[in-house]
Design a protein around this motif. Sequence first.
Motif, short mmCIF file in Angstrom:
data_model
loop_
_atom_site.label_atom_id
_atom_site.label_comp_id
_atom_site.label_asym_id
_atom_site.label_seq_id
_atom_site.Cartn_x
_atom_site.Cartn_y
_atom_site.Cartn_z
N GLY A 1 0.83 -1.21 0.00
CA GLY A 1 0.00 0.00 0.00
C GLY A 1 0.86 1.25 0.00
N LYS A 2 0.16 2.39 -0.08
CA LYS A 2 0.87 3.66 -0.15
C LYS A 2 1.63 3.92 1.16
N TYR A 3 1.05 3.49 2.26
CA TYR A 3 1.71 3.67 3.56
C TYR A 3 2.06 2.30 4.14
N LEU A 4 3.34 2.14 4.48
CA LEU A 4 3.77 0.89 5.08
C LEU A 4 3.91 1.10 6.59
N ILE A 5 3.07 0.39 7.32
CA ILE A 5 3.15 0.47 8.78
C ILE A 5 4.11 -0.62 9.25
N MET A 6 5.21 -0.22 9.88
CA MET A 6 6.12 -1.20 10.46
C MET A 6 5.88 -1.18 11.96
N LEU A 7 5.23 -2.23 12.44
CA LEU A 7 4.92 -2.27 13.86
C LEU A 7 5.99 -3.07 14.59
N ALA B 1 -5.36 -3.14 17.59
CA ALA B 1 -5.99 -1.86 17.25
C ALA B 1 -5.88 -1.58 15.75
N ILE B 2 -4.73 -1.91 15.17
CA ILE B 2 -4.56 -1.69 13.73
C ILE B 2 -5.50 -2.62 12.96
N HIS B 3 -5.58 -3.84 13.44
CA HIS B 3 -6.47 -4.79 12.80
C HIS B 3 -7.92 -4.32 12.89
N ASP B 4 -8.32 -3.84 14.04
CA ASP B 4 -9.69 -3.36 14.21
C ASP B 4 -9.99 -2.19 13.29
N LYS B 5 -9.00 -1.34 13.15
CA LYS B 5 -9.20 -0.11 12.38
C LYS B 5 -9.17 -0.37 10.87
N LEU B 6 -8.21 -1.18 10.44
CA LEU B 6 -7.99 -1.32 8.99
C LEU B 6 -8.34 -2.70 8.45
N GLY B 7 -8.60 -3.63 9.36
CA GLY B 7 -8.94 -4.98 8.93
C GLY B 7 -7.76 -5.74 8.33
N ILE B 8 -6.53 -5.35 8.66
CA ILE B 8 -5.40 -6.09 8.10
C ILE B 8 -4.53 -6.70 9.20
N SER B 9 -3.96 -7.86 8.86
CA SER B 9 -3.01 -8.52 9.76
C SER B 9 -1.62 -8.37 9.16
N ASP B 10 -0.65 -8.92 9.88
CA ASP B 10 0.75 -8.83 9.43
C ASP B 10 0.88 -9.32 7.99
N GLY B 11 1.51 -8.53 7.16
CA GLY B 11 1.77 -8.93 5.78
C GLY B 11 0.64 -8.60 4.82
N GLU B 12 -0.44 -8.01 5.31
CA GLU B 12 -1.59 -7.74 4.44
C GLU B 12 -1.68 -6.25 4.08
N THR B 13 -2.48 -6.00 3.03
CA THR B 13 -2.70 -4.63 2.58
C THR B 13 -4.20 -4.33 2.65
N SER B 14 -4.54 -3.12 3.08
CA SER B 14 -5.96 -2.79 3.23
C SER B 14 -6.63 -2.72 1.86
N GLU B 15 -7.96 -2.89 1.86
CA GLU B 15 -8.68 -3.00 0.59
C GLU B 15 -8.53 -1.76 -0.28
N ASP B 16 -8.47 -0.60 0.36
CA ASP B 16 -8.34 0.63 -0.42
C ASP B 16 -6.90 0.84 -0.91
N GLY B 17 -6.03 -0.13 -0.61
CA GLY B 17 -4.65 -0.03 -1.11
C GLY B 17 -3.82 1.02 -0.41
N LEU B 18 -4.34 1.57 0.68
CA LEU B 18 -3.64 2.67 1.34
C LEU B 18 -2.58 2.17 2.32
#
Lengths: 581, 162
Positions: free
Chosen positions: B76-82, B99-116
Amino acid sequence: MKILVGEGSCGIAAGAGKVFSALKKALPENARLEITGCIGMCWLEPIVDIYIGNKLIERLVNVSPKDASLIAQAIKTNDFSVVSDLRISSSERGFYEKQTRIALRNCGVINPENIDDYIKNGGYESLKKVVLAMTAQEVLEEIKLSGLRGRGGAGFPTWFKWNAAKDAVGDERYLICNADEGDPGAFMDRAVIESDPHSLIEGMLIGAFVIGAKEAVVYIRAEYPLAIERLKTAIRQAKQRGFLGKNILGSDFSCLIRIKAGAGAFVCGEETALIESLEGNRGMPRIKPPFPAQSGYWRKPSNINNVETFANVPWILLHGGGKYSALGTEDGKGTKVFALTGKIKRGGLVEIPLGKTLREVIFEIGDGIRDNKKIKAVQLGGPSGGCIPESLFDTVIDYKSLSETGAIMGSGGMVVMDENTCMVNMAKFFLDFTAKESCGKCTHCRIGTKRILEILERITKGEGRLEDIDILKELCFAVKDGSLCGLGQTAPNPVLTTLNYFLDEYEAHIVDKKCPAGECIALRAYEIKPEKCTGCTLCAKKCPVNAISGKVKQTHIINQDLCIKCGECHSVCRFDAVKVR
Amino acid sequence: MFEKSETIDVSLIKDILEQYASQPGSLITILQKAQDIYGYLPEDVIYAISDKTGIPPAKIIGIATFYAQFRFTPIGKYLIMLCEGTACHVNGSKLILKAIHDKLGISDGETSEDGLFSLKTVACLGCCSLSPAMMINGETYGALTPEKVSVILEEIRSKGGD
Ligand SMILES: Cc1cc2nc3c(=O)[nH]c(=O)nc-3n(C[C@H](O)[C@H](O)[C@H](O)COP(=O)(O)O)c2cc1C
Ligand code: FES
């Protein structure tokens, strides 16, 4: 008057960049506003220091951008009473006063992007002395006298390694700096490079002079972009001033320094794996001997030292090896930097003479545990180290005393844990790390760490068996014996030390199916306190598996067979009626 | 393991290959610079590197997969390194992951649906004294709480279009 804003990575993460911009706007154009590196008091970031000449006259802490105009006013009128709320308290000043700073001597004092600052503080004096007036042998004697041992973990005498590389047969030689800083929970090397890159360069050049290397490489983790940037700047400046490159300071000694960014593999901190990685390969350790001193980078004689080891070198040459060895104990001379983190009140960067006790560092410098919790243990040496219980906090910090506890000095990670940290889970955490990071070359390390991890996972899920304890021990010794490099040889340490000091926690998980720290989710039980429940039904509505039943305005009940222990009821309850066991 | 979707302009790495291909030991540097350009390592790029360096593609992939830094699918456009290092672990990085999962619906190694957003857990960011910590496109955020994470992600999302 000079105003310095602490802009190491931690400072920036705490908002120091914004404070700097706000001050820039608020202060008159001719004010001397500059950045500095890590001051070490991370819990007080962002920090603004005011100097007159070399004297620190005010230290303002937890500054936010909106304080800028008041600070500007205070500077203008030279009356800091208007910002007295921001002044560091005298007890917090104690954090600094109990330390002895050698490797960190310039950190948080000079502007790391300005070579003149470094030179003004005695920088490059040692290099001058060495290349213009000393022989390699004389430098070596000084390092030997200092008693300096490697700060990267193994603690090998530095002079011995330099001597071996110097005397090895071969035409070309290499000097390598290990800035991979793989221990998750440690940031000493990052802080040194971000805050005082020239002392690393100077230390490396002196090392290169001794062994006769014309080329030196810094292997640095890619997760440290700011450190890489500042080191690049420093190398450029040092070249311009003739400290680096051909015929350094007019002598016949020439040396270049390159930077190589790592690509994310813990094992590449091991020196032979690091060399493989530098050569563009998978970072798999080589069999020793031959040691890098005989056959290292491109199979040429090479010497590898840690960042902190190098940062001590210019100081030793300037002040004499004897002055360095006057600090410390018989077994460990000089000082050591630690990254004090975890549940500690004052987390930050600490440099102490060896010989202080763990208790002194944790309680006198770190001020003990946050939130009035009970302290349980401290973890030293990361995945290769161990957990030391509170009962052993009077242990002296040097190589030998720490090894006797089953932990190691390590590179300087010091993570403090309280009663809410589960030690079985902690061991699992480290084994998860080493199992993932094992390069796979040795069977015992590759598969043994995985089997240990599986057992620990079972125990934390409440599915442990009593015989697991013995199996764990057996596996640990097998992995130690059957591994080629330090990764496998030390990977069992977190398990062995927790088994040794916290066996009761293992037993509670296995026998009573309880996690005393309350951290292992599978062993938690949620219950509703009838005296507090108002029957608001919120928890029942939020429960994702419909495990909660009850009528409006009547006490609710959780069906333990259905409960998945997600904790949702606990977090939504407004009446504190859900208890966790 | 590769994602074949868009056509890749391999000429973008021409300069890099010219500079490094003949230098021994530079493969990792080449891969890093290629990933800087494409955001990941596309298959065509691996072949192009192989052509110029003479290193077989299988060996390049063997080396690239050894290191955590390299990716083979777009992010995605923004890479979150937790950070999941020791200090962050002790100070509750698991709650931040949730919290990240709740907010964006992604787990480690995944990209959110909007590609952000993409999420990657890492071992340590060196900001341990401000743990738990994360880094988004080079900027570090420390002393996180689930609420703080939610605000940070919301802020980024709201300016996400630019
Ligand atoms: C698995 C493993 C990881 C290591 N990681 C590092 C590291 O991140 N930084 C470091 O300086 N040394 C690390 N070491 C130690 C190095 O192999 C080597 O001993 C050290 O860099 C030598 O420098 P010194 O003598 O100045 O300590 C590691 C060792 C092992 C076995
Ligand atoms: S442990 Fe998270 S930043 Fe170091």
